[in-house]
Scaffold this motif. Structure first.
Motif, short mmCIF file in Angstrom:
data_model
loop_
_atom_site.label_atom_id
_atom_site.label_comp_id
_atom_site.label_asym_id
_atom_site.label_seq_id
_atom_site.Cartn_x
_atom_site.Cartn_y
_atom_site.Cartn_z
N UNK A 39 -124.57 60.41 48.35
CA UNK A 39 -124.02 61.67 48.30
C UNK A 39 -124.83 62.79 49.08
N UNK A 40 -126.07 62.40 49.25
CA UNK A 40 -126.78 63.32 49.97
C UNK A 40 -126.69 63.27 51.52
N UNK A 41 -126.26 61.98 51.92
CA UNK A 41 -126.25 61.69 53.36
C UNK A 41 -124.76 61.89 53.77
N UNK A 42 -123.77 61.69 52.83
CA UNK A 42 -122.41 61.97 53.10
C UNK A 42 -121.98 60.57 53.70
N UNK A 43 -122.36 59.45 53.30
CA UNK A 43 -121.91 58.08 53.59
C UNK A 43 -122.04 57.19 52.55
N UNK A 44 -121.83 55.83 52.70
CA UNK A 44 -121.81 54.95 51.67
C UNK A 44 -123.08 53.96 51.92
N UNK A 45 -124.09 54.03 51.21
CA UNK A 45 -125.25 53.45 51.45
C UNK A 45 -125.55 52.36 50.30
N UNK A 46 -126.08 51.24 51.07
CA UNK A 46 -126.71 50.17 49.98
C UNK A 46 -127.82 49.61 50.55
N UNK A 47 -128.61 49.28 49.40
CA UNK A 47 -129.82 48.93 49.57
C UNK A 47 -130.12 47.33 49.21
N UNK A 48 -130.46 46.68 50.32
CA UNK A 48 -130.80 45.20 50.26
C UNK A 48 -132.14 44.81 49.88
N UNK A 49 -132.58 44.54 48.73
CA UNK A 49 -133.63 44.57 47.93
C UNK A 49 -134.45 43.37 48.26
N UNK A 50 -135.10 43.25 49.42
CA UNK A 50 -135.77 42.03 49.78
C UNK A 50 -137.47 41.90 49.15
N UNK A 51 -137.53 42.99 48.51
CA UNK A 51 -138.92 42.95 47.53
C UNK A 51 -138.72 41.93 46.41
N UNK A 52 -137.41 41.65 46.17
CA UNK A 52 -137.18 40.72 45.18
C UNK A 52 -137.40 38.98 45.52
N UNK A 53 -137.78 38.82 46.51
CA UNK A 53 -137.89 37.51 47.04
C UNK A 53 -139.17 36.98 46.40
N UNK A 54 -139.32 35.67 46.27
CA UNK A 54 -140.58 35.20 45.33
C UNK A 54 -141.80 35.73 45.45
N UNK A 55 -142.31 35.89 46.86
CA UNK A 55 -143.88 36.43 46.95
C UNK A 55 -143.37 38.13 47.22
N UNK A 56 -142.13 38.59 47.03
CA UNK A 56 -141.96 40.09 47.26
C UNK A 56 -141.83 40.64 48.64
N UNK A 57 -141.45 40.00 49.63
CA UNK A 57 -140.99 40.24 50.67
C UNK A 57 -139.97 39.33 51.41
N UNK A 58 -139.07 39.94 52.52
CA UNK A 58 -138.38 38.94 53.15
C UNK A 58 -138.91 37.91 53.74
N UNK A 59 -140.26 37.93 54.06
CA UNK A 59 -140.75 36.83 55.01
C UNK A 59 -140.56 35.35 54.26
N UNK A 60 -140.44 35.33 52.80
CA UNK A 60 -140.07 34.23 52.33
C UNK A 60 -138.87 33.38 52.90
N UNK A 61 -138.07 34.14 53.34
CA UNK A 61 -136.56 33.45 53.85
C UNK A 61 -136.92 32.57 55.12
N UNK A 62 -137.76 32.88 55.94
CA UNK A 62 -138.13 31.92 57.04
C UNK A 62 -139.36 31.26 56.77
N UNK A 63 -140.25 31.76 55.98
CA UNK A 63 -141.68 31.09 55.67
C UNK A 63 -141.26 29.49 54.93
N UNK A 64 -140.18 29.52 54.18
CA UNK A 64 -140.10 28.26 53.55
C UNK A 64 -139.67 27.08 54.51
N UNK A 65 -138.75 27.64 55.39
CA UNK A 65 -138.28 26.66 56.62
C UNK A 65 -139.42 26.42 57.49
N UNK A 66 -140.30 27.18 57.90
CA UNK A 66 -141.44 27.15 58.93
C UNK A 66 -142.56 26.24 58.23
#
Ligand code: PLP
Length: 312
Positions: free
Chosen positions: A27-54
């Motif tokens: 509402x504040x920004x006049x657009x449709x905003x969605x938040x991708x909450x990557x802090x909910x990965x196992x160790x708390x950051x998006x880094x887990x997505x790549x780290x598991x592979x590496x």
């Protein structure tokens, strides 16, 4: 294509993070905003997505140890997956410049942490040299398996939203994440505007996760900018702080300071009214609880009158 994360023997259940509609900020920004909450990965950051592979690939290659330079989250993630893979994790961090909770995470998982008298950039240079030695595998985002794994966020956004957003906004530290996101959208045949926020004060910013003077993926990011696929917004410390507070105050989403750089960048863009936007919030607020002003300790007498008076 990347390793299927769910089939990984060392998976901790990374990915499948919530995409939260941000009603009040929209509402504040006049657009449709969605938040991708990557802090909910196992160790708390998006880094887990790549780290598991590496780390899985490092184990398959017969490595003895994984090594990384880290402003904190890479260390926490590498340590956890290395523990599961039965590998040593060797971490170099810039002395005095990482959040306590992140160092605790790495130590808890048995990583060997060395604080370097120097910057993140010095730590990364040393890790690249270490990674050349037998038995050591570098798991910073220069490791292509990291970038490969991090692409998975794109498929989730497309699925959760049902279509491609107009804009995706995220922080710009070393540039590994935006490289992964750009590659992911290109592979999916979608081309949202990719907007990345970097700290003007790169070497000293309060947002320690992006306190990186020389982005490892800088040349590639410059290419993406040249090709018109990515826009960089340079942010003051105040802009970062305001955006970070808005996320908590308006939406109840507590992310770490660096994670607010995407929203701060979005706030700067002209002509975004009516668009659909995803901000990728890269890490959890509890990673850096020290960033929150505790407001001073003012004990109140244990009576209802005193509590009511304190409330005002
Ligand atoms: C690593 C990290 C970043 C920066 O990502 P790059 O891939 O280095 O650009 C931003 N926010 C958080 C929380 C991080 O851990």
């Amino acid at each position: 294509m990347g390793l299927n994360v769910t089939s990984s023997t060392i998976s901790l259940g990374e990915g499948s993070t919530p995409l939260v509609p941000a009603r009040r900020l929209s509402e504040r920004l006049g657009l449709e905003l969605h938040l991708k909450c990557e802090g909910l990965n196992p160790t708390g950051s998006f880094k887990d997505r790549g780290m598991v592979v590496a780390v899985e690939r490092a184990a398959e290659s017969g490595a003895r140890a994984v090594v990384c330079a880290s402003t904190g989250n890479t260390a926490a993630s590498a340590a956890a997956y290395a523990a599961r893979a039965g590998l040593e994790a060797i971490v170099l961090t810039p002395a005095g410049a990482t959040a306590t909770a992140k160092r605790a995470q790495a130590r808890a998982a048995g990583a060997r942490l060395f604080e370097i008298r120097g910057s993140f950039d010095d730590a990364l240079r040393l890790c690249r040299e270490l990674g050349e030695r037998d038995g050591f595998v570098l798991v910073n985002s220069l490791n292509p398996d990291r970038v490969e794994g991090q692409k998975s966020v794109v498929g989730e956004i497309l699925e959760q939203l049902g279509s491609a957003p107009d804009i995706v906004a995220l922080p710009f530290g070393g540039g590994g994440n935006v490289s992964a996101v750009a590659a992911g959208f290109a592979e999916a045949g979608a081309s949202p505007r990719l907007v990345i926020g970097q700290a003007a004060e790169r070497a000293t910013t309060w947002a320690t996760a992006i306190r990186i003077s020389e982005p490892a993926h800088g040349a590639h990011v410059a290419e993406l900018v040249g090709a018109g696929r990515v826009e960089v917004v340079t942010l003051s410390e105040d802009e970062l702080r305001v955006a970070w507070q808005l996320l908590s105050h308006q939406e109840g989403v507590f992310c770490e300071p660096a994670s607010a750089a995407g929203l701060a960048a979005l706030e700067r863009l002209p002509d975004v009214e009516g668009t659909t936007v995803v901000c990728i919030l890269t890490g959890h607020g509890l990673k850096d609880a020290g960033a929150v002003d505790e407001g001073g300790s003012n004990p109140v007498d244990a009576t209802l009158e005193a509590v009511l008076e304190a409330i005002g």
